[in-house]
Design an enzyme around this catalytic site. Structure first.
Site, PDB file in Angstrom:
ATOM      1  N   ASP A   7      -4.800   9.272   1.246  1.00  0.00           N
ATOM      2  CA  ASP A   7      -5.559   9.993   2.266  1.00  0.00           C
ATOM      3  C   ASP A   7      -5.775  11.421   1.737  1.00  0.00           C
ATOM      4  OD1 ASP A   7      -3.155  11.308   2.622  1.00  0.00           O
ATOM      5  OD2 ASP A   7      -2.979  10.870   4.770  1.00  0.00           O
ATOM      6  N   CYS A  64       0.252   9.308   0.653  1.00  0.00           N
ATOM      7  CA  CYS A  64      -0.124  10.104   1.830  1.00  0.00           C
ATOM      8  C   CYS A  64       0.845  11.292   1.867  1.00  0.00           C
ATOM      9  CB  CYS A  64      -0.129   9.273   3.113  1.00  0.00           C
ATOM     10  SG  CYS A  64       1.475   8.664   3.659  1.00  0.00           S
ATOM     11  N   THR A  66       3.741  11.798   3.456  1.00  0.00           N
ATOM     12  CA  THR A  66       5.146  11.392   3.322  1.00  0.00           C
ATOM     13  C   THR A  66       5.334  10.101   2.537  1.00  0.00           C
ATOM     14  OG1 THR A  66       4.949  10.118   5.350  1.00  0.00           O
ATOM     15  CG2 THR A  66       5.751  12.391   5.574  1.00  0.00           C
ATOM     16  N   HIS A  97      14.447  -6.399  -7.468  1.00  0.00           N
ATOM     17  CA  HIS A  97      14.999  -7.226  -6.392  1.00  0.00           C
ATOM     18  C   HIS A  97      14.004  -7.594  -5.295  1.00  0.00           C
ATOM     19  CE1 HIS A  97      19.473  -6.016  -7.234  1.00  0.00           C
ATOM     20  NE2 HIS A  97      18.856  -6.524  -8.295  1.00  0.00           N
ATOM     21  N   HIS A 132      16.755 -13.463  -5.720  1.00  0.00           N
ATOM     22  CA  HIS A 132      15.920 -12.450  -5.059  1.00  0.00           C
ATOM     23  C   HIS A 132      14.630 -13.065  -4.523  1.00  0.00           C
ATOM     24  CE1 HIS A 132      18.796  -9.544  -6.336  1.00  0.00           C
ATOM     25  NE2 HIS A 132      18.649  -9.922  -7.594  1.00  0.00           N
TER      26      HIS A 132
HETATM   27  C1  RB5 Z   1      -1.627  13.581   7.317  1.00  0.00           C
HETATM   28  O1  RB5 Z   1      -1.488  14.822   7.913  1.00  0.00           O
HETATM   29  C2  RB5 Z   1      -0.301  12.837   7.352  1.00  0.00           C
HETATM   30  O2  RB5 Z   1       0.025  12.492   8.656  1.00  0.00           O
HETATM   31  C3  RB5 Z   1      -0.380  11.603   6.490  1.00  0.00           C
HETATM   32  O3  RB5 Z   1      -0.726  11.963   5.195  1.00  0.00           O
HETATM   33  C4  RB5 Z   1       0.893  10.791   6.323  1.00  0.00           C
HETATM   34  O4  RB5 Z   1       1.952  11.598   5.909  1.00  0.00           O
HETATM   35  C5  RB5 Z   1       1.257   9.905   7.414  1.00  0.00           C
HETATM   36  O5  RB5 Z   1       2.264   9.215   7.375  1.00  0.00           O
END
Ligand code: RB5
Length: 140
Positions: A7, A64, A66, A97, A132
């Site tokens: 993203d 993304c 996180t 695994h 596995h």
């Molecule tokens: C975008 O701001 C953020 O929410 C997205 O990149 C991601 O981390 C969502 O899990």
């Protein structure tokens, strides 16, 4: 062929990882996004995962903020086994695994050096099979 997608939060890291893959002779296909304009991560997770399901790519790297959002979206798709990794141990063992076929990375969590190392381990580690596979079959 490796699918790569992100993203807006992962866009800059995606571009760096693409360069890293090129330097290592690894072929990839970029499923977007193509700028830092705000967008919805499930759209791009789905595009890259579809490439795996349709046999166009063998693995994917999703990015993304996180790594968590793309992993949640990816794991809703049958046949996708996505793992968020922030260090190389998990990247190694999710291949050995879990036969993970999607690596999820948090661009707001990791620097590009560590992200590249994690990708290298993920892409070069084979699945161990045996017991596995039985465990994977239990949730597939
Ligand atoms: C975008 O701001 C953020 O929410 C997205 O990149 C991601 O981390 C969502 O899990």
């Amino acid at each position: 062929m490796i699918a790569i997608a992100s993203d807006h939060a992962g866009f800059a890291l995606k571009e760096k990882l693409k360069k890293h893959l090129e330097e290592n002779g690894i072929e990839y296909k970029d499923y977007g996004t193509y700028s830092e304009e705000s967008c919805d991560y499930p759209v791009y997770a789905k595009k890259a995962c579809a490439a795996i399901i349709e046999g166009e790519c063998e693995k994917a790297i999703l990015i993304c903020g996180t790594g968590i959002g793309v992993s949640m979206a990816a794991n809703k798709i049958k046949g996708i086994r996505a793992a968020v990794c922030s260090e190389t141990y998990s990247a190694k063992y999710t291949r050995l695994h879990n036969n993970a076929n999607v690596l999820c990375i948090g661009a707001r969590v990791l620097g590009d050096g560590l992200a590249s190392q994690i990708a290298d381990v993920f892409l070069s580690t084979p699945f161990e099979g045996g017991k596995h596979q039985r465990r994977i079959d239990m949730f597939e």
